[in-house]
Design a protein around this motif. Structure first.
Motif, mmCIF file in Angstrom:
data_model
loop_
_atom_site.group_PDB
_atom_site.id
_atom_site.type_symbol
_atom_site.label_atom_id
_atom_site.label_comp_id
_atom_site.label_asym_id
_atom_site.label_seq_id
_atom_site.Cartn_x
_atom_site.Cartn_y
_atom_site.Cartn_z
ATOM 1 N N GLU A 128 0.850 -1.194 0.000
ATOM 2 C CA GLU A 128 0.000 0.000 0.000
ATOM 3 C C GLU A 128 0.882 1.240 0.000
ATOM 4 O OE1 GLU A 128 -3.556 2.111 2.612
ATOM 5 O OE2 GLU A 128 -3.106 -0.016 2.897
ATOM 6 N N PHE A 129 0.590 2.151 -0.917
ATOM 7 C CA PHE A 129 1.334 3.399 -1.026
ATOM 8 C C PHE A 129 0.395 4.578 -0.815
ATOM 9 C CE2 PHE A 129 3.374 0.364 -3.914
ATOM 10 C CZ PHE A 129 4.695 0.416 -3.483
ATOM 11 N N PRO A 130 0.626 5.409 0.216
ATOM 12 C CA PRO A 130 -0.168 6.630 0.357
ATOM 13 C C PRO A 130 0.222 7.583 -0.780
ATOM 14 C CG PRO A 130 1.140 6.172 2.339
ATOM 15 C CD PRO A 130 1.596 5.243 1.275
ATOM 16 N N ILE A 131 -0.754 8.162 -1.437
ATOM 17 C CA ILE A 131 -0.478 9.069 -2.557
ATOM 18 C C ILE A 131 -1.266 10.358 -2.354
ATOM 19 C CG2 ILE A 131 -0.599 9.363 -5.060
ATOM 20 C CD1 ILE A 131 0.713 6.824 -5.138
ATOM 21 N N HIS A 132 -0.578 11.486 -2.402
ATOM 22 C CA HIS A 132 -1.254 12.779 -2.268
ATOM 23 C C HIS A 132 -1.694 13.228 -3.655
ATOM 24 C CE1 HIS A 132 -0.013 12.817 1.866
ATOM 25 N NE2 HIS A 132 1.241 12.625 1.491
ATOM 26 N N SER A 133 -2.883 12.797 -4.035
ATOM 27 C CA SER A 133 -3.407 13.097 -5.371
ATOM 28 C C SER A 133 -4.903 12.851 -5.355
ATOM 29 C CB SER A 133 -2.739 12.175 -6.396
ATOM 30 O OG SER A 133 -3.428 12.183 -7.612
ATOM 31 N N SER A 134 -5.586 13.425 -6.316
ATOM 32 C CA SER A 134 -7.006 13.092 -6.426
ATOM 33 C C SER A 134 -7.111 11.704 -7.055
ATOM 34 C CB SER A 134 -7.729 14.113 -7.305
ATOM 35 O OG SER A 134 -7.392 13.903 -8.667
ATOM 36 N N PRO A 135 -8.110 10.929 -6.648
ATOM 37 C CA PRO A 135 -8.274 9.587 -7.228
ATOM 38 C C PRO A 135 -8.442 9.646 -8.750
ATOM 39 C CG PRO A 135 -9.716 9.868 -5.329
ATOM 40 C CD PRO A 135 -9.085 11.205 -5.597
ATOM 41 N N GLN A 136 -9.112 10.685 -9.251
ATOM 42 C CA GLN A 136 -9.348 10.792 -10.696
ATOM 43 C C GLN A 136 -8.035 10.955 -11.456
ATOM 44 O OE1 GLN A 136 -10.854 12.709 -8.330
ATOM 45 N NE2 GLN A 136 -12.892 11.789 -8.356
ATOM 46 N N LEU A 137 -7.149 11.824 -10.940
ATOM 47 C CA LEU A 137 -5.864 12.044 -11.595
ATOM 48 C C LEU A 137 -5.019 10.780 -11.510
ATOM 49 C CD1 LEU A 137 -3.917 13.986 -13.016
ATOM 50 C CD2 LEU A 137 -3.098 14.672 -10.750
ATOM 51 N N LEU A 138 -4.963 10.177 -10.346
ATOM 52 C CA LEU A 138 -4.187 8.956 -10.144
ATOM 53 C C LEU A 138 -4.662 7.866 -11.103
ATOM 54 C CD1 LEU A 138 -2.097 7.282 -8.636
ATOM 55 C CD2 LEU A 138 -3.791 6.925 -6.813
ATOM 56 N N TYR A 139 -5.966 7.750 -11.275
ATOM 57 C CA TYR A 139 -6.513 6.723 -12.161
ATOM 58 C C TYR A 139 -6.013 6.894 -13.596
ATOM 59 C CZ TYR A 139 -9.699 3.507 -14.431
ATOM 60 O OH TYR A 139 -10.206 2.477 -15.174
ATOM 61 N N GLN A 140 -5.882 8.145 -14.040
ATOM 62 C CA GLN A 140 -5.373 8.390 -15.399
ATOM 63 C C GLN A 140 -3.960 7.828 -15.557
ATOM 64 O OE1 GLN A 140 -7.200 9.615 -18.009
ATOM 65 N NE2 GLN A 140 -8.784 9.385 -16.443
ATOM 66 N N TYR A 141 -3.170 7.924 -14.492
ATOM 67 C CA TYR A 141 -1.781 7.462 -14.556
ATOM 68 C C TYR A 141 -1.638 5.950 -14.454
ATOM 69 C CZ TYR A 141 0.238 12.091 -14.663
ATOM 70 O OH TYR A 141 0.608 13.350 -15.055
ATOM 71 N N ILE A 142 -2.628 5.257 -13.914
ATOM 72 C CA ILE A 142 -2.508 3.792 -13.808
ATOM 73 C C ILE A 142 -3.294 3.058 -14.891
ATOM 74 C CG2 ILE A 142 -2.082 3.889 -11.318
ATOM 75 C CD1 ILE A 142 -4.945 2.719 -10.927
ATOM 76 N N SER A 143 -4.136 3.767 -15.641
ATOM 77 C CA SER A 143 -5.034 3.052 -16.552
ATOM 78 C C SER A 143 -4.874 3.413 -18.022
ATOM 79 C CB SER A 143 -6.491 3.303 -16.146
ATOM 80 O OG SER A 143 -6.807 4.677 -16.337
ATOM 81 N N THR A 144 -4.098 4.452 -18.335
ATOM 82 C CA THR A 144 -3.964 4.847 -19.745
ATOM 83 C C THR A 144 -2.525 4.631 -20.209
ATOM 84 O OG1 THR A 144 -3.379 7.133 -19.227
ATOM 85 C CG2 THR A 144 -5.741 6.638 -19.457
ATOM 86 N N SER A 204 -0.682 6.553 -21.999
ATOM 87 C CA SER A 204 0.120 7.768 -21.813
ATOM 88 C C SER A 204 0.480 7.960 -20.347
ATOM 89 C CB SER A 204 -0.615 8.992 -22.357
ATOM 90 O OG SER A 204 -1.842 9.173 -21.677
ATOM 91 N N GLY A 205 -0.459 7.667 -19.446
ATOM 92 C CA GLY A 205 -0.183 7.779 -18.014
ATOM 93 C C GLY A 205 0.867 6.780 -17.562
ATOM 94 N N LEU A 206 0.725 5.528 -17.994
ATOM 95 C CA LEU A 206 1.681 4.480 -17.610
ATOM 96 C C LEU A 206 3.071 4.759 -18.184
ATOM 97 C CD1 LEU A 206 -0.721 1.454 -18.047
ATOM 98 C CD2 LEU A 206 0.445 2.043 -15.910
ATOM 99 N N SER A 207 3.133 5.399 -19.352
ATOM 100 C CA SER A 207 4.423 5.742 -19.967
ATOM 101 C C SER A 207 5.186 6.774 -19.152
ATOM 102 C CB SER A 207 4.218 6.306 -21.376
ATOM 103 O OG SER A 207 3.660 5.346 -22.223
#
Length: 127
Positions: free
Chosen positions: A10-26, A28-31
């Protein structure tokens, strides 16, 4: 073949869930943090590191919450999943990673995720 061991971090992340989701699911985000480059065609994702390609199939996706992949070359029941959890009271956001590794490589695998997620936090500006 050795039996793989399932583990969670588990990693605490200071971010909105919506923004974080873009980085784990797209792609371009994963890149931005997970691989050098990511391409996708439908459910098939191609992860590129140092010129070598790894193919994964997206098994499950829950908008704003989780994404689950299976490496195509693994013939067992392993997968890796990234799930966003928001604490109802504190509203703290965490990324929970579920993955598999050989028993003697779990610590190594966890360290790799820690490095990757550290890059993610930098990209998000939450480091």
């Amino acid at each position: 073949m050795d039996e793989k061991v399932k583990y969670q971090i588990e990693f605490p992340i200071h971010s909105s869930p919506q923004l974080l989701y873009q980085y784990i699911s797209t792609p371009s985000g994963l890149s931005e943090w997970f691989a050098d480059n990511v391409n996708s065609r439908g459910e098939k994702f191609i992860f590129i590191w140092d010129g070598s390609e790894e193919n994964a199939k997206m098994l499950r996706k829950k908008s704003g919450e989780l994404i689950k992949f299976k490496w195509e070359e693994s013939d067992d029941n392993t997968f890796f999943e990234m799930k966003i959890v928001v604490d109802e009271i504190t509203k703290d956001v965490s990324l929970i990673v579920t993955d598999f590794a050989d028993e003697d490589e779990v610590e190594e695998a966890k360290m790799l995720w820690e490095n990757q997620v550290s890059d993610l936090k930098q990209v998000l500006g939450s480091a």
